[in-house]
Design a protein around this motif. Structure first.
Motif, PDB file in Angstrom:
ATOM      1  N   ASP A  42       0.827  -1.208   0.000  1.00 19.21           N
ATOM      2  CA  ASP A  42       0.000   0.000   0.000  1.00 19.21           C
ATOM      3  C   ASP A  42       0.861   1.258   0.000  1.00 19.21           C
ATOM      4  N   GLY A  43       2.099   1.143  -0.472  1.00 25.12           N
ATOM      5  CA  GLY A  43       3.009   2.273  -0.448  1.00 25.12           C
ATOM      6  C   GLY A  43       2.817   3.226  -1.614  1.00 25.12           C
ATOM      7  N   MET A  44       3.665   4.241  -1.641  1.00 22.99           N
ATOM      8  CA  MET A  44       3.561   5.265  -2.685  1.00 22.99           C
ATOM      9  C   MET A  44       3.961   4.729  -4.058  1.00 22.99           C
ATOM     10  N   LEU A  45       4.952   3.860  -4.094  1.00 26.04           N
ATOM     11  CA  LEU A  45       5.390   3.203  -5.333  1.00 26.04           C
ATOM     12  C   LEU A  45       5.472   1.706  -5.066  1.00 26.04           C
ATOM     13  N   PRO A  46       4.346   1.005  -5.067  1.00 16.58           N
ATOM     14  CA  PRO A  46       4.315  -0.390  -4.613  1.00 16.58           C
ATOM     15  C   PRO A  46       5.177  -1.323  -5.462  1.00 16.58           C
ATOM     16  N   ILE A  47       5.937  -2.168  -4.784  1.00 17.64           N
ATOM     17  CA  ILE A  47       6.759  -3.160  -5.478  1.00 17.64           C
ATOM     18  C   ILE A  47       5.909  -4.104  -6.329  1.00 17.64           C
ATOM     19  N   PRO A  48       4.757  -4.623  -5.834  1.00 16.21           N
ATOM     20  CA  PRO A  48       3.962  -5.525  -6.682  1.00 16.21           C
ATOM     21  C   PRO A  48       3.583  -4.905  -8.025  1.00 16.21           C
ATOM     22  N   ARG A  49       3.261  -3.640  -8.042  1.00 15.09           N
ATOM     23  CA  ARG A  49       2.926  -2.965  -9.289  1.00 15.09           C
ATOM     24  C   ARG A  49       4.141  -2.866 -10.197  1.00 15.09           C
ATOM     25  N   PHE A  50       5.313  -2.623  -9.597  1.00 15.78           N
ATOM     26  CA  PHE A  50       6.542  -2.499 -10.375  1.00 15.78           C
ATOM     27  C   PHE A  50       6.926  -3.819 -11.027  1.00 15.78           C
ATOM     28  N   VAL A  51       6.958  -4.909 -10.246  1.00 14.85           N
ATOM     29  CA  VAL A  51       7.388  -6.195 -10.809  1.00 14.85           C
ATOM     30  C   VAL A  51       6.377  -6.738 -11.809  1.00 14.85           C
ATOM     31  N   ALA A  52       5.143  -6.249 -11.764  1.00 13.88           N
ATOM     32  CA  ALA A  52       4.132  -6.690 -12.727  1.00 13.88           C
ATOM     33  C   ALA A  52       4.397  -6.122 -14.114  1.00 13.88           C
ATOM     34  N   ARG A  53       5.080  -4.993 -14.191  1.00 18.77           N
ATOM     35  CA  ARG A  53       5.304  -4.361 -15.494  1.00 18.77           C
ATOM     36  C   ARG A  53       6.765  -4.383 -15.940  1.00 18.77           C
ATOM     37  N   VAL A  54       7.683  -4.663 -15.025  1.00 19.90           N
ATOM     38  CA  VAL A  54       9.112  -4.681 -15.363  1.00 19.90           C
ATOM     39  C   VAL A  54       9.634  -6.107 -15.217  1.00 19.90           C
ATOM     40  N   PRO A  55      10.138  -6.721 -16.286  1.00 19.80           N
ATOM     41  CA  PRO A  55      10.575  -8.125 -16.210  1.00 19.80           C
ATOM     42  C   PRO A  55      11.845  -8.305 -15.380  1.00 19.80           C
ATOM     43  N   PHE A  56      12.081  -9.531 -14.962  1.00 18.35           N
ATOM     44  CA  PHE A  56      13.249  -9.884 -14.150  1.00 18.35           C
ATOM     45  C   PHE A  56      14.544  -9.485 -14.849  1.00 18.35           C
ATOM     46  N   ARG A  58      15.287  -7.043 -16.646  1.00 19.48           N
ATOM     47  CA  ARG A  58      15.607  -5.614 -16.542  1.00 19.48           C
ATOM     48  C   ARG A  58      15.896  -5.187 -15.110  1.00 19.48           C
ATOM     49  N   ALA A  59      15.335  -5.907 -14.162  1.00 12.67           N
ATOM     50  CA  ALA A  59      15.524  -5.545 -12.753  1.00 12.67           C
ATOM     51  C   ALA A  59      15.600  -6.829 -11.923  1.00 12.67           C
ATOM     52  N   PRO A  60      16.744  -7.537 -11.946  1.00 13.63           N
ATOM     53  CA  PRO A  60      16.858  -8.798 -11.216  1.00 13.63           C
ATOM     54  C   PRO A  60      16.580  -8.625  -9.725  1.00 13.63           C
ATOM     55  N   SER A  61      15.667  -9.441  -9.211  1.00 17.73           N
ATOM     56  CA  SER A  61      15.278  -9.316  -7.804  1.00 17.73           C
ATOM     57  C   SER A  61      14.517 -10.566  -7.379  1.00 17.73           C
ATOM     58  N   ILE A  62      14.743 -10.984  -6.147  1.00 18.82           N
ATOM     59  CA  ILE A  62      13.985 -12.124  -5.624  1.00 18.82           C
ATOM     60  C   ILE A  62      12.508 -11.786  -5.497  1.00 18.82           C
ATOM     61  N   ASP A 324      25.552  -2.248 -16.361  1.00 19.93           N
ATOM     62  CA  ASP A 324      25.089  -3.629 -16.384  1.00 19.93           C
ATOM     63  C   ASP A 324      23.976  -3.769 -15.366  1.00 19.93           C
ATOM     64  N   ARG A 325      23.147  -4.785 -15.509  1.00 18.93           N
ATOM     65  CA  ARG A 325      21.947  -4.926 -14.689  1.00 18.93           C
ATOM     66  C   ARG A 325      22.265  -5.216 -13.227  1.00 18.93           C
ATOM     67  N   LEU A 326      23.461  -5.714 -12.959  1.00 19.62           N
ATOM     68  CA  LEU A 326      23.814  -6.104 -11.592  1.00 19.62           C
ATOM     69  C   LEU A 326      24.687  -5.073 -10.886  1.00 19.62           C
ATOM     70  N   HIS A 327      24.890  -3.908 -11.488  1.00 20.53           N
ATOM     71  CA  HIS A 327      25.666  -2.824 -10.860  1.00 20.53           C
ATOM     72  C   HIS A 327      27.082  -3.281 -10.513  1.00 20.53           C
ATOM     73  N   LEU A 328      27.712  -4.054 -11.402  1.00 13.77           N
ATOM     74  CA  LEU A 328      29.031  -4.613 -11.096  1.00 13.77           C
ATOM     75  C   LEU A 328      30.145  -3.587 -11.257  1.00 13.77           C
ATOM     76  N   VAL A 329      30.079  -2.768 -12.302  1.00 21.56           N
ATOM     77  CA  VAL A 329      31.076  -1.704 -12.510  1.00 21.56           C
ATOM     78  C   VAL A 329      30.307  -0.476 -12.994  1.00 21.56           C
ATOM     79  N   ASN A 330      30.404   0.611 -12.243  1.00 25.61           N
ATOM     80  CA  ASN A 330      29.543   1.767 -12.477  1.00 25.61           C
ATOM     81  C   ASN A 330      30.361   3.040 -12.628  1.00 25.61           C
TER      82      ASN A 330
END
Length: 480
Positions: A42-56, A58-62, A324-330
């Motif tokens: 029920d937050g301002m930018l809910p994670i469930p809404r985000f993961v529903a539209r952004v594939p793994f 593009r944003a690797p996450s458990i 890179d998607r895993l923030h290895l070298v930035n």
């Protein structure tokens, strides 16, 4: 394997890993304390809404596999517990595979949070913690020799952090080139600290010395990191001292502390023996399988460094970008431009069902950002007040507030407990307000004379309406 080992950095590695664990601990506690209002179901930018539209991909996450507020809280708790164990040194005494597994879990869990954190986690120090945290997985335990290749990789991170920040400044705002940026920066930075008022009132010539010193530290000194000792240690020491200066002059989350942590990895054991009388390091070993893995990681870092290195020499240098998607070298950098005027969004509410010219409005107080002119700025870093930082951006441009500000106001009108916990003071403890509004103010530090007369730290003047009065019924009151 003499080419592999850096035996004179045993204490350096120990201090580096303990300090990194402390930063991880803060980061997980920040996530635990703030996520419900910012990212929860029920937050301002809910994670469930985000993961529903952004594939793994593009944003690797458990959290792509499962999300609930309880699961997120459990993730943050596990991260905090493992960080605490690493901080007290428990993981160093474990077998090497166990030590590596702990650091891998820390990196994976925080990676999962950052990648779904959206605007709330769009800060360079998130990628910095992940990049350094990845290298920490392969640094070994107390029984293994410090790997020289990865110690060089840590210096490469510190080099990019400092040199990138220096380049973004010298290429950016003219005030960095004419040495006047600190005439404004202590006053207009995102979240001033308890000593920022005093720094702001330093003589203008001393401000120029500060800026010149910053340029030397960020544009010249970093090259010394790759020279033999004691030059490399001296270079790191200069950076550490400079970062401590920044720590006491403002609140920049754990950015400055991460630079200090990286600097610790450069100081050889001989320095610590001279400073604290440490004895010789214990005997160490180098398992062949681990050495092979370390070499592979070093090669990976080298390959991934092409884009960040190219960015450094580019005229269109990107700031705080991940390649890179895993923030290895930035790539890193901050304050390529400095604002000359401080703007603040002040949020107010009223119980008046029909707001008018005589309505009494009561102000919400934030924990870190300026509000009450009588309240001295406080020290929070390395703790990160995410809402307060985004409020600073919102004051610069309403576009920064578009994804979340409406939800924030709605939660104030509903008296949402998770949101109110992010604030210093709720002026409506008994029942939520009927209307909430936001106004844009100009803030400046008081002069010495004004401070002596009034006791105030700030002077503020209202400039415009940021958000007209709104209610949960969807109605908007006339301007008042």
């Amino acid at each position: 394997m003499e080419w592999f080992s850096a035996d004179d950095y045993w204490f350096a590695r120990l201090l580096f890993l303990r300090a990194l664990a402390a930063v991880y601990l803060v980061a997980f506690l920040v996530a635990l304390n703030q996520f419900r209002a910012l990212l929860g179901t029920d937050g301002m930018l809910p994670i469930p809404r985000f993961v529903a539209r952004v594939p793994f991909g593009r944003a690797p996450s458990i959290f792509h596999w499962h999300y609930s507020d309880r699961f997120f809280a459990g993730t943050a708790v596990v991260g905090a517990v493992l960080s605490a164990l690493a901080l007290i040194g428990s993981t160093e005494q474990a077998p090497l595979p166990v030590t590596m597994a702990v650091w891998f879990v820390l990196w994976t869990l925080y990676q999962s949070i950052v990648n779904v954190g959206q605007t709330w986690y769009a800060f360079g120090w998130e990628s910095l913690l992940l990049e350094v945290g990845f290298l920490a997985i392969f640094l070994g335990n107390a029984a293994t020799a410090p790997p020289f290749l990865l110690l060089l990789a840590l210096r490469w991170v510190l080099f990019r952090l400092e040199f990138g920040a220096g380049l973004i400044k010298i290429r950016g705002d003219t005030c960095w080139r004419d040495l006047t940026c600190l005439n404004y920066h202590h006053e207009t930075q995102p979240m001033p600290g308890p000593f920022s008022w005093y720094f702001h009132h330093l003589p203008a010539p001393l401000h120029k010395v500060e800026v010149a010193g910053n340029h030397v530290t960020q544009l010249i000194v970093p090259f010394g990191l790759f020279l033999p000792q004691p030059v490399a240690g001296v270079a790191a020491g200069i950076m550490i001292i400079t970062q401590l200066w920044l720590v006491i002059s403002g609140n920049f989350s754990w950015l400055n502390w991460m630079a200090i942590v990286l600097g610790l990895s450069v100081l050889p054991d001989g320095f610590w023996r001279w400073l604290a009388g440490f004895g010789p390091a214990p005997p160490t070993t180098t398992p062949v399988w681990w050495a092979v893995l370390v070499v592979a990681v070093a090669v990976l870092v080298l390959v991934l460094s092409w884009a960040p290195a190219k960015n450094l020499v580019s005229r269109r240098q990107a700031m705080n970008a991940s390649f890179d998607r895993l923030h290895l070298v930035n790539t890193y950098g901050a304050f390529g431009s400095v604002t000359r005027i401080r703007w603040e969004v002040v949020v107010e509410g009223t119980t008046d069902p029909q707001p008018g010219p005589d309505t009494v409005w009561r102000e919400y107080e934030f924990k870190g950002k300026p509000g009450d002119v009588r309240r001295r700025p406080a020290q929070f870093a390395p703790y990160h007040l995410r809402l307060d930082w985004l409020m600073w951006f919102a004051a610069l441009s309403p576009g920064y507030a578009e994804p979340w500000f409406t939800g924030f106001i709605a939660r104030l009108l509903a008296g949402d407990r998770a949101t109110l916990k992010l604030l210093r003071r709720n002026p409506f403890p008994d029942e939520p307000p009927a209307f909430v509004r936001a106004r844009l103010f100009r803030y400046r530090f008081t002069t010495r004379a004004e401070r002596r007369t009034t006791g105030d730290w700030w002077v503020r003047t209202v400039q415009s309406t940021f958000l007209p009065p709104v209610s949960l019924r969807g109605s908007t009151a006339g301007r008042s």
